[in-house]
Design a protein around this motif. Structure first.
Motif, mmCIF file in Angstrom:
data_model
loop_
_atom_site.group_PDB
_atom_site.id
_atom_site.type_symbol
_atom_site.label_atom_id
_atom_site.label_comp_id
_atom_site.label_asym_id
_atom_site.label_seq_id
_atom_site.Cartn_x
_atom_site.Cartn_y
_atom_site.Cartn_z
ATOM 1 N N UNK A 156 89.380 94.371 104.214
ATOM 2 C CA UNK A 156 88.774 93.051 104.210
ATOM 3 C C UNK A 156 87.207 93.380 104.184
ATOM 4 N N UNK A 157 86.515 94.502 104.596
ATOM 5 C CA UNK A 157 85.313 95.117 104.475
ATOM 6 C C UNK A 157 85.093 95.205 102.853
ATOM 7 N N UNK A 185 88.860 86.405 106.181
ATOM 8 C CA UNK A 185 89.489 86.507 107.309
ATOM 9 C C UNK A 185 91.059 86.806 107.381
ATOM 10 N N UNK A 186 91.561 86.131 106.282
ATOM 11 C CA UNK A 186 93.067 86.429 106.086
ATOM 12 C C UNK A 186 93.166 87.930 105.654
ATOM 13 N N UNK A 187 92.401 88.262 104.662
ATOM 14 C CA UNK A 187 92.370 89.812 104.328
ATOM 15 C C UNK A 187 92.501 90.867 105.531
ATOM 16 N N UNK A 188 91.420 90.401 106.334
ATOM 17 C CA UNK A 188 91.296 91.116 107.397
ATOM 18 C C UNK A 188 92.947 91.158 108.600
ATOM 19 N N UNK A 216 85.114 78.732 101.939
ATOM 20 C CA UNK A 216 86.449 79.311 101.203
ATOM 21 C C UNK A 216 86.464 80.749 101.190
ATOM 22 N N UNK A 217 85.363 81.477 100.902
ATOM 23 C CA UNK A 217 85.395 83.022 100.927
ATOM 24 C C UNK A 217 85.590 83.550 102.383
#
Length: 380
Positions: free
Chosen positions: A68-69, A57-60, A51-52
């Motif tokens: 994302x980082x 990946x969505x954040x990126x 899930x994380x």
């Protein structure tokens, strides 16, 4: 960029897959990645769960790499803290881990840096799982296999699997593909479990070949190029097509009794039998399938098995040349042991003075879903 005191390990060939200098091989990828395939013997300590990983990946995608980082660093730090408290808490100062992720090294580098700061001699697998997978592909798709293969052939229900197991228990090198694939070829013999992914199946085969003695032959049951949902990789399939063959023969009635005894739980369950027979509908006329269902309904399992062997399985084998044929009058334990001894004698004659019934056995799981492995050897 990894700290200079973190060692990088590069994999190029089968000979590099010896991890005896490490106390533990740690796969920090997500559980889904690990379950699809992993280095045999590696444990899964994910720094991002499924899930994380999806969340990062969505954040990126939505906000960009910086955000994302930053988010990933927060989650990974929390997860590494848990790993230290739960799994690594009792490791002493001489602990030597090998850590890997998918490819880029960000996830493995995160745990490796903490391990280095603690004072552990830490190694990271360069290019991660991807480099390991490249070795597997080179071995099983491109290279010529380093061992000679002898096929064990014969019709369905001639005790070939039991003969393989007997040979293995007596030290003959055996590759049991059905066991590695968690599947049996016949409609009666299907193992009620989920098969491994193609990649995991190939990793299991690769690990067997990594451990084999190339000066000794390896016995493999003759198979089609697919075992359930997985395929025999090309290099192995080429070796099998060109291999010498020992055929096993037994009377039809003996094979029928063997099936009735071996699969007694299945033949007592009419519903399961009808479901299995339905899978054969594409290969036979409607009338024949109806006749077989009628045999199930009246519990005439002996005639059912006899007809399945005679009309479904046997015609699919055809005639195959062999270096030797072993005739069995029945399929009792004594006969299977005798047939196994005959095979050992055939192999020893073929290779003249060399005696091959001494050594290690391969192709069977020793602990859960992992193959016997020398990847990790405890230090004395």
């Amino acid at each position: 960029m990894l700290h200079p005191n973190i060692i990088k390990l590069e994999l190029k060939s089968l000979t590099d897959l010896e991890f005896g200098n490490f106390d533990e091989v740690i796969d920090v990828r997500s559980p889904a990645e690990y379950n699809e395939d992993h280095i045999p013997g590696a444990i899964n300590l994910p720094v991002l769960d499924d899930r994380q990983r999806h969340q990062i990946g969505l954040e990126h995608k939505l906000k960009g790499p910086f955000y994302a980082r930053r988010k990933g660093a927060q989650i990974i730090s929390e997860n590494i803290a848990d790993i230290l408290k739960e799994h690594l808490a009792k490791r002493d100062r001489d602990f030597r881990p090998l850590i890997y992720c998918w490819r880029g090294g960000k996830r493995s580098g995160s745990l490796a840096e903490i391990c280095r700061q603690i004072g552990w001699q830490t190694t990271v697998l360069e290019s991660g799982y991807k480099s390991y997978r490249a070795v597997v592909v080179n071995t099983l798709y491109k290279d010529t296999l380093p061992v000679e293969v002898i096929l064990l052939g014969g019709y369905t229900a001639t005790g070939k699997t039991e003969i393989l197991e007997t040979l293995a228990s007596n030290g003959i090198q055996v590759l049991n593909l059905e066991h590695l694939a968690e599947h049996r070829g016949s409609v009666f013999g299907e193992i009620q479990s989920i098969q491994p992914s193609q990649k995991k199946f190939e990793s299991r085969i690769n690990e067997v070949f990594r451990c084999l003695d190339s000066s000794r032959p390896t016995i493999i049951e003759a198979e089609s190029n697919k075992i359930g949902q997985v395929s025999i990789p090309p290099a192995l399939w080429r070796s099998m097509k060109n291999a010498s063959r020992i055929n096993i023969q037994a009377p039809l009635q003996a094979r029928v009794q063997y099936c009735l005894q071996k699969y007694c739980n299945l033949v007592r369950n009419n519903e399961d039998l009808n479901a299995l027979l339905a899978k054969l509908a594409p290969f036979h006329s409607r009338k024949r399938i109806e006749e077989w269902n009628a045999l199930v309904k009246c519990n005439n399992f002996e005639d059912l098995v006899s007809e399945l062997l005679e009309y479904h399985y046997d015609p699919r084998y055809g005639s195959k040349k062999s270096i030797e044929t072993i005739m069995m009058k029945d399929l009792t334990k004594v006969s299977i042991q005798k047939a196994s001894k005959n095979i050992v004698d055939i192999i020893n004659r073929k290779y003249r003075s060399r005696d091959f019934n001494q050594g290690r056995t391969f192709g069977y799981f020793s602990d859960g879903m992992d193959i016997q492995s020398n990847f990790i050897k405890p230090r004395l």
